[in-house]
Design a protein around this motif. Structure first.
Motif, PDB file in Angstrom:
ATOM      1  N   PHE A  77      -3.576  -0.703   4.136  1.00  0.00           N
ATOM      2  CA  PHE A  77      -2.227  -0.430   4.648  1.00  0.00           C
ATOM      3  C   PHE A  77      -2.375  -0.083   6.224  1.00  0.00           C
ATOM      4  O   PHE A  77      -1.250   0.195   6.945  1.00  0.00           O
ATOM      5  CB  PHE A  77      -1.629   0.767   4.134  1.00  0.00           C
ATOM      6  CG  PHE A  77      -1.310   0.474   2.558  1.00  0.00           C
ATOM      7  CD1 PHE A  77      -0.403  -0.035   2.069  1.00  0.00           C
ATOM      8  CD2 PHE A  77      -2.247   1.024   1.748  1.00  0.00           C
ATOM      9  CE1 PHE A  77      -0.092  -0.349   0.979  1.00  0.00           C
ATOM     10  CE2 PHE A  77      -2.214   0.693   0.462  1.00  0.00           C
ATOM     11  CZ  PHE A  77      -0.995   0.173   0.060  1.00  0.00           C
ATOM     12  N   ARG A  78      -3.334  -0.551   6.936  1.00  0.00           N
ATOM     13  CA  ARG A  78      -3.345  -0.837   8.368  1.00  0.00           C
ATOM     14  C   ARG A  78      -2.730   0.195   9.134  1.00  0.00           C
ATOM     15  O   ARG A  78      -1.784  -0.186  10.027  1.00  0.00           O
ATOM     16  CB  ARG A  78      -3.103  -2.164   8.655  1.00  0.00           C
ATOM     17  CG  ARG A  78      -3.527  -3.330   7.713  1.00  0.00           C
ATOM     18  CD  ARG A  78      -4.985  -3.446   7.939  1.00  0.00           C
ATOM     19  NE  ARG A  78      -5.479  -4.024   9.039  1.00  0.00           N
ATOM     20  CZ  ARG A  78      -6.717  -3.834   9.241  1.00  0.00           C
ATOM     21  NH1 ARG A  78      -7.637  -3.426   8.355  1.00  0.00           N
ATOM     22  NH2 ARG A  78      -7.128  -4.429  10.520  1.00  0.00           N
ATOM     23  N   GLY A  79      -3.117   1.479   9.085  1.00  0.00           N
ATOM     24  CA  GLY A  79      -2.189   2.494  10.025  1.00  0.00           C
ATOM     25  C   GLY A  79      -3.117   3.636  10.172  1.00  0.00           C
ATOM     26  O   GLY A  79      -3.951   4.053   9.498  1.00  0.00           O
ATOM     27  N   SER A  80      -2.192   4.544  10.873  1.00  0.00           N
ATOM     28  CA  SER A  80      -2.711   6.134  10.937  1.00  0.00           C
ATOM     29  C   SER A  80      -2.433   6.614   9.717  1.00  0.00           C
ATOM     30  O   SER A  80      -1.851   6.013   8.806  1.00  0.00           O
ATOM     31  CB  SER A  80      -2.199   6.917  12.161  1.00  0.00           C
ATOM     32  OG  SER A  80      -0.753   6.437  11.939  1.00  0.00           O
ATOM     33  N   ALA A  81      -2.700   8.095   9.542  1.00  0.00           N
ATOM     34  CA  ALA A  81      -2.466   8.533   8.401  1.00  0.00           C
ATOM     35  C   ALA A  81      -1.012   8.618   7.887  1.00  0.00           C
ATOM     36  O   ALA A  81      -0.501   8.010   6.843  1.00  0.00           O
ATOM     37  CB  ALA A  81      -3.139  10.046   8.308  1.00  0.00           C
ATOM     38  N   PRO A  82       0.023   8.954   9.010  1.00  0.00           N
ATOM     39  CA  PRO A  82       1.238   8.958   8.303  1.00  0.00           C
ATOM     40  C   PRO A  82       1.842   7.524   8.124  1.00  0.00           C
ATOM     41  O   PRO A  82       2.602   7.185   7.094  1.00  0.00           O
ATOM     42  CB  PRO A  82       2.012   9.492   9.647  1.00  0.00           C
ATOM     43  CG  PRO A  82       0.964  10.202  10.323  1.00  0.00           C
ATOM     44  CD  PRO A  82      -0.129   9.659  10.276  1.00  0.00           C
ATOM     45  N   LEU A  83       1.396   6.524   8.914  1.00  0.00           N
ATOM     46  CA  LEU A  83       1.679   5.134   8.411  1.00  0.00           C
ATOM     47  C   LEU A  83       1.304   4.698   7.451  1.00  0.00           C
ATOM     48  O   LEU A  83       1.998   3.818   6.698  1.00  0.00           O
ATOM     49  CB  LEU A  83       1.409   4.165   9.986  1.00  0.00           C
ATOM     50  CG  LEU A  83       1.870   2.754   9.890  1.00  0.00           C
ATOM     51  CD1 LEU A  83       3.348   2.512   9.563  1.00  0.00           C
ATOM     52  CD2 LEU A  83       1.465   2.004  10.996  1.00  0.00           C
ATOM     53  N   ALA A  84       0.138   4.664   7.109  1.00  0.00           N
ATOM     54  CA  ALA A  84      -0.636   4.300   5.905  1.00  0.00           C
ATOM     55  C   ALA A  84       0.004   5.043   4.467  1.00  0.00           C
ATOM     56  O   ALA A  84       0.386   4.201   3.826  1.00  0.00           O
ATOM     57  CB  ALA A  84      -1.948   4.386   6.092  1.00  0.00           C
ATOM     58  N   PHE A  85      -0.136   6.218   4.826  1.00  0.00           N
ATOM     59  CA  PHE A  85       0.608   6.974   3.665  1.00  0.00           C
ATOM     60  C   PHE A  85       2.141   6.605   3.397  1.00  0.00           C
ATOM     61  O   PHE A  85       2.563   6.389   2.158  1.00  0.00           O
ATOM     62  CB  PHE A  85       0.514   8.429   3.708  1.00  0.00           C
ATOM     63  CG  PHE A  85      -0.768   8.727   3.592  1.00  0.00           C
ATOM     64  CD1 PHE A  85      -1.677   8.499   2.314  1.00  0.00           C
ATOM     65  CD2 PHE A  85      -1.600   9.539   4.506  1.00  0.00           C
ATOM     66  CE1 PHE A  85      -2.760   8.947   2.013  1.00  0.00           C
ATOM     67  CE2 PHE A  85      -2.869   9.981   4.220  1.00  0.00           C
ATOM     68  CZ  PHE A  85      -3.433   9.802   2.987  1.00  0.00           C
ATOM     69  N   ARG A  86       2.791   6.357   4.499  1.00  0.00           N
ATOM     70  CA  ARG A  86       4.256   5.825   4.354  1.00  0.00           C
ATOM     71  C   ARG A  86       4.488   4.418   3.530  1.00  0.00           C
ATOM     72  O   ARG A  86       5.145   4.128   2.608  1.00  0.00           O
ATOM     73  CB  ARG A  86       5.024   5.785   5.750  1.00  0.00           C
ATOM     74  CG  ARG A  86       6.091   5.120   5.769  1.00  0.00           C
ATOM     75  CD  ARG A  86       7.194   5.796   5.211  1.00  0.00           C
ATOM     76  NE  ARG A  86       8.482   5.156   5.026  1.00  0.00           N
ATOM     77  CZ  ARG A  86       9.739   5.575   5.688  1.00  0.00           C
ATOM     78  NH1 ARG A  86       9.704   6.725   6.381  1.00  0.00           N
ATOM     79  NH2 ARG A  86      10.966   4.919   5.742  1.00  0.00           N
ATOM     80  N   ARG A  87       3.618   3.602   4.030  1.00  0.00           N
ATOM     81  CA  ARG A  87       3.618   2.288   3.649  1.00  0.00           C
ATOM     82  C   ARG A  87       3.025   2.362   1.758  1.00  0.00           C
ATOM     83  O   ARG A  87       3.206   1.355   1.027  1.00  0.00           O
ATOM     84  CB  ARG A  87       2.543   1.301   4.052  1.00  0.00           C
ATOM     85  CG  ARG A  87       3.086   0.959   5.518  1.00  0.00           C
ATOM     86  CD  ARG A  87       2.129   0.351   6.317  1.00  0.00           C
ATOM     87  NE  ARG A  87       2.699  -0.443   7.599  1.00  0.00           N
ATOM     88  CZ  ARG A  87       1.934  -0.882   8.644  1.00  0.00           C
ATOM     89  NH1 ARG A  87       0.770  -0.816   8.483  1.00  0.00           N
ATOM     90  NH2 ARG A  87       2.798  -1.257   9.569  1.00  0.00           N
ATOM     91  N   ILE A  88       2.347   3.254   1.478  1.00  0.00           N
ATOM     92  CA  ILE A  88       1.830   3.246   0.297  1.00  0.00           C
ATOM     93  C   ILE A  88       2.676   4.304  -0.634  1.00  0.00           C
ATOM     94  O   ILE A  88       2.893   3.865  -1.871  1.00  0.00           O
ATOM     95  CB  ILE A  88       0.549   3.956   0.022  1.00  0.00           C
ATOM     96  CG1 ILE A  88      -0.137   3.370  -1.249  1.00  0.00           C
ATOM     97  CG2 ILE A  88       0.359   5.164   0.423  1.00  0.00           C
ATOM     98  CD1 ILE A  88      -1.594   3.770  -1.279  1.00  0.00           C
ATOM     99  N   ALA A  89       3.376   5.132  -0.330  1.00  0.00           N
ATOM    100  CA  ALA A  89       3.969   6.200  -1.012  1.00  0.00           C
ATOM    101  C   ALA A  89       5.392   6.760  -0.324  1.00  0.00           C
ATOM    102  O   ALA A  89       5.752   7.697  -0.635  1.00  0.00           O
ATOM    103  CB  ALA A  89       3.176   7.424  -1.420  1.00  0.00           C
ATOM    104  N   GLY A  90       5.836   6.028   0.554  1.00  0.00           N
ATOM    105  CA  GLY A  90       7.346   6.232   1.117  1.00  0.00           C
ATOM    106  C   GLY A  90       7.163   7.632   1.847  1.00  0.00           C
ATOM    107  O   GLY A  90       6.278   8.184   2.457  1.00  0.00           O
TER     108      GLY A  90
END
Length: 521
Positions: A77-90
């Protein structure tokens, strides 16, 4: 969250130059102060040589599986923790990511203080400035520890090296992922290994070294029947590998699209454990010498872990050694290098997250936000109450914050979002070492059960017994208050508008094309 009017995707990420750069950076994060000052004492107090059994079990059933989970999330999901988790679980996932960032904020501001102490003691080693009373020198002459838990009296001997450590860390981070973070680890990690090997070899030839090694490795198999020994093993593995607070998610996001994920993970995991074992050999060889000099058994020594080991016991040992100045310089130099590479990784979590969310340049975040964190660090830890604050915040950030974060990841990503098969497929498609049902069971069932037990038992212990004899009111402010601030910060940052649209992203390989063969095993 509604999409931004600009409708621009988050900019492409910086990338490591290759496999070696990533492995050294990941090792730099994993190999930290805890490897040197925590593992040897924990192993000795929990069964000696027998502790290696639950330690290995914990590594295989929790450490490596969760490390792979972090890699999969960050890379896919190619991101920092907030970005990656946002892309996977809103939004729910983003909140977990920001909680991890807030943990890193708190760890960074006190971790730098320990580096300041270690750098000071590197200088002190050359003239054995602590004299005949290292414990008194550390808490008195050096830190000038006050009886009151909260003071604002600055200690110049801590303030100056603390400022220097912040400058070094921010300059490295300001240079970027490759020219700063990777280059620093390429230099520092080999230096750390070489320097520590020299230290260990010297320690092995000290009088009494064999007694120390015997104490360290003699197995107490009866200890394996004690659940607390197994929890200690899982705790050591969990904290040592830098999992569940955003570091490996962030570092994995800087890897190229087509790259092996699991094989380097095994290198990092076993490399980290090998260094811990090496540290145990070096530390207990030295402690054996110290006990020999005093005519007592190793078990009668005090200060075998943490701050006491590093800044009280080791200086006392150095004072009694032939060529102790060099030995002390090697030891404290190793602490500085191990701590600095870990600090850089912790701060990179914060920098990457803020850049992703607000669309700022690296320089703006590093020298702007980094400067603010440096000021907070100085105000809290360059004072006569700095040791008390550090001890308290460290305990709550690690034993409550990080463990709660890992549990939250399992619940949100693996139970609510049910992304386990997708992440297993991602790892298996790209890697030589495949994962499947066993991995899914470990990260979604075994590890969370252990972590919940760890968290609940620690909360009960802190509420019942307090911590280190500190006033209850102080623990409420510095301990539980720290965790509350982490949660509040996560909520506020999650509610803040994105500068670029995080939803304009397509994971690769496409979900529909991922093989499920690994997940079916």
């Amino acid at each position: 969250m509604s999409r931004t009017t600009a409708a621009e995707a988050v900019p492409a990420r910086e990338q490591w130059t290759g496999q070696i750069g990533f492995i050294l950076a990941a090792l730099g994060s994993a190999v930290g102060l805890g490897n040197i000052w925590r593992f040897p004492g924990v192993a000795y107090e929990n069964g000696g040589g027998a502790f290696l059994i639950p330690y290995l079990v914990a590594l295989l059933t929790a450490g490596i599986p969760i490390l792979f989970l972090d890699y999969a999330i960050g890379h896919r999901f190619r991101g920092s923790a907030p970005l990656a988790f946002r892309r996977i679980a809103g939004k729910l996932g983003e909140g977990v990511g920001w909680f991890q960032v807030m943990i890193c904020v708190f760890i960074a501001i006190y971790y730098t203080a320990v580096l300041a102490w270690a750098s000071s003691y590197f200088v002190f080693s050359w003239d054995l400035r602590w004299g005949d009373d290292p414990a008194g020198f550390f808490t008195g002459d050096y830190l000038q520890v006050a009886a009151a838990p909260i003071t604002f009296d600055f200690v110049p001997s801590v303030l100056i090296p603390l400022v220097i450590m912040w400058i070094v860390a921010l300059v490295v981070l300001g240079a970027g992922v490759v020219k700063g973070v990777q280059r620093a680890n390429v230099v520092f990690i080999p230096l750390l290994v070489i320097g520590f090997l020299i230290l260990v070899i010297r320690a092995l030839f000290l009088p009494g070294a064999i007694d120390g090694l015997t104490a360290f490795f003699t197995p107490d198999f009866a200890a394996l029947a004690d659940p607390s020994v197994w929890i200690a093993a899982y705790s050591q593995i969990f904290f040592s590998l830098s999992v569940a607070f955003g570091i490996m998610v962030t570092y994995a996001s800087y890897r190229r699209r087509r790259v092996n994920l699991t094989a380097p993970g095994l290198v990092v995991a076993f490399g980290n454990s090998s260094f811990e074992l090496l540290a145990g050999i070096g530390v207990f060889s030295t402690l054996g010498f110290f006990a020999h000099q005093q005519g007592i058994g190793v078990g009668e020594l005090e200060g075998l872990t943490g701050v006491a080991l590093s800044f009280m016991t080791f200086p006392a040992i150095v004072s009694q050694m032939p060529g102790g100045e060099w030995f002390g310089a090697l030891f404290f130099g190793a602490l500085v290098l191990a701590g600095l590479t870990s600090l850089i990784s912790i701060l990179e979590v914060v920098i990457a997250a803020v850049r992703d969310k607000f669309g700022l340049t690296r320089a703006q975040v590093v020298y702007g936000l980094g400067g603010v964190l440096a000021v907070v660090s100085i105000l809290l830890f360059a004072t006569t109450s700095g040791l008390t604050a550090l001890d308290t915040i460290d305990n709550w950030a690690n034993n409550i914050g990080i463990v709660a974060s890992a549990i939250a990841v399992s619940i949100v990503i693996l139970w609510v979002r049910r992304a386990g098969p997708e992440l297993a497929g991602h790892l298996s498609v790209l890697s030589t070492f495949k994962v499947g049902r066993i991995w899914l069971a470990l990260v979604s069932v075994v590890a969370p059960v252990v972590l919940v037990y760890m968290l609940v038992s620690k909360i009960v212990e802190l509420l019942t017994d307090g911590y280190s004899g500190y006033p209850t009111a102080y623990l409420g402010i510095a301990g539980w208050g720290s965790v509350l601030l982490m949660i509040v910060g996560a909520v506020v940052l999650t509610a803040t508008r994105w500068r670029h649209d995080p939803e304009l992203f397509e994971p690769w390989p496409a979900t529909a094309t991922l093989t499920t063969k690994g997940a079916r095993r």
